[in-house]
Design an enzyme around this catalytic site. Sequence first.
Site, PDB file in Angstrom:
ATOM      1  N   GLU A 179     -38.096 -16.326   3.610  1.00 27.70           N
ATOM      2  CA  GLU A 179     -39.085 -16.373   4.686  1.00 27.70           C
ATOM      3  C   GLU A 179     -39.376 -14.987   5.247  1.00 27.70           C
ATOM      4  OE1 GLU A 179     -35.173 -17.980   6.532  1.00 27.70           O
ATOM      5  OE2 GLU A 179     -36.119 -17.815   4.558  1.00 27.70           O
ATOM      6  N   ILE A 231     -23.071 -15.226  -0.118  1.00 23.57           N
ATOM      7  CA  ILE A 231     -22.048 -16.164  -0.574  1.00 23.57           C
ATOM      8  C   ILE A 231     -22.052 -17.447   0.251  1.00 23.57           C
ATOM      9  CG2 ILE A 231     -19.550 -16.548  -0.672  1.00 23.57           C
ATOM     10  CD1 ILE A 231     -19.201 -13.741  -1.629  1.00 23.57           C
ATOM     11  N   SER A 233     -24.429 -18.911   1.977  1.00 27.98           N
ATOM     12  CA  SER A 233     -25.593 -19.737   1.645  1.00 27.98           C
ATOM     13  C   SER A 233     -25.459 -20.311   0.243  1.00 27.98           C
ATOM     14  CB  SER A 233     -26.876 -18.914   1.757  1.00 27.98           C
ATOM     15  OG  SER A 233     -27.074 -18.456   3.076  1.00 27.98           O
ATOM     16  N   GLU A 252     -26.707 -16.041  -7.997  1.00 25.88           N
ATOM     17  CA  GLU A 252     -26.567 -14.580  -7.996  1.00 25.88           C
ATOM     18  C   GLU A 252     -26.318 -14.192  -6.549  1.00 25.88           C
ATOM     19  OE1 GLU A 252     -26.590 -10.919  -7.747  1.00 25.88           O
ATOM     20  OE2 GLU A 252     -28.751 -11.158  -7.623  1.00 25.88           O
ATOM     21  N   CYS A 286     -27.867  -5.806  -4.111  1.00 28.54           N
ATOM     22  CA  CYS A 286     -26.615  -6.569  -4.175  1.00 28.54           C
ATOM     23  C   CYS A 286     -25.573  -5.907  -5.061  1.00 28.54           C
ATOM     24  CB  CYS A 286     -26.895  -7.991  -4.650  1.00 28.54           C
ATOM     25  SG  CYS A 286     -27.771  -8.084  -6.219  1.00 28.54           S
TER      26      CYS A 286
END
Length: 490
Positions: A179, A231, A233, A252, A286
Amino acid sequence: MSRYGLQKLYINGAYTDSTSGDTFDAVNPANGECIAQLQAANAQDVDKAVAAAKQGQPVWAAMTAMERSRILRRAVDILRDRNDELAAIETADTGKPLSETRSVDIVTGADVLEYYAGLIPALEGQQIPLRGSAFVYTRREPLGVVAGIGAWNYPLQIALWKSAPALAAGNAMIFKPSEVTSLTALKLAGIYTEAGLPAGVFNVLTGSGDQVGQMLTEHPGIAKVSFTGGIASGKKVMANAAGSTLKDVTMELGGKSPLIIFADADLDKAADIAMMANFYSSGQVCTNGTRVFVPQALQAAFEQKIVERVKRIHIGDPSDERTNFGPLVSFQHRDSVMRYIDSGKREGATLLIGGYSLTEGALAHGAYVAPTVFTHCRDDMQIVREEIFGPVMSILSYQSEEEVIRRANDTEYGLAAGVVTQDLNRAHRVIHQLQAGICWINTWGESAPEMPVGGYKHSGVGRENGISTLEHYTQIKSIQVELGSFNSVF
């Protein structure tokens, strides 16, 4: 009126008003400007998208491999033709420098789509002989309707990383972008349709992860969820997916990756690699190598080279071609990163440079945090243990190879790792002991379409990119054929 106006959902090959009519704002983090209003999907919109995908997917799957390949290849051409336009939108939405989005984000996403477009004819089954009169053959069949849930740091690239293998394998996809950065995924949907993708095969639903994302992971009409994010979520998505209809998942997730510099390394090269592994995209990657391990004897010299390079960073307006370091993606995220920096100071790390947000001058209205380097860090510090997802490097000293391998692996994460050394025997020996899914030797960060990427431990499940990813978007059907007589025991 905002720059990009009202953005609708994309369902069944067309931009469509949401059922609820609710909207939320897209904000340029470089200046706080509202650049668009986006419609928020609800449960009825999710049902519409799933119904459209179920209708379009068999049409898509029934096309020949070459027909599907040509359509995706046309989408690649459109993406490349509109590279600069899409890059400008991505920069306004994410705050990433235009020099970066124009040369990397759209380009690398298009490369992945081109890669999978070329692999479609190679999706083959096997023929397995049993005896003279019998054999087995297998078919790789699409899963059906799959969902992709993207992260905010590489909006278009992630949408392509998820949709390219899914579509190549004959599936339909419902994609929910973050979002925070939704604009280019909506553009991608129109590009797919323009290229000839049948209606319903790629849909985009905008809205929050807690609502739209959860509805997708729990929907009985969806066969798989591919998620990129944190992680916490990811665990929630995985639990919902399994608890609803035993959906397949690809995850991922986050990382706190080690970059190990050995005593024989070229320190200038090592410093350059460490800079890219920490400050590219303002540290919002990440796979970043935020735990930089340096031999104790070289620590002071390495620190000096890092500080020299940080001082050369050009922080500025992302639309300025000279800028190579922009704001963080949002003001909320800026505040989160600053809390970590404050934690590093409290816990006794030595601040070499940075450590503040930009609150004065031309950039005061943006979500800017200065590139920050801590040294004399300990493994138990919060800035060393937790993923910050911002421009914060932690330098740690070590004395032996055995020690640094143990400390590098002492984390719940396992996304990436790297070594810098001139001794290739040592490089491979160490890399083989590091618990990480993506590893680099004397480089950092490149993820070619051919390279499977994904994490160990809490950093993920499954892989993206590479040939093997197609296996995660297909299911095997085995068929036994008997050419001779059949003998019944009854």
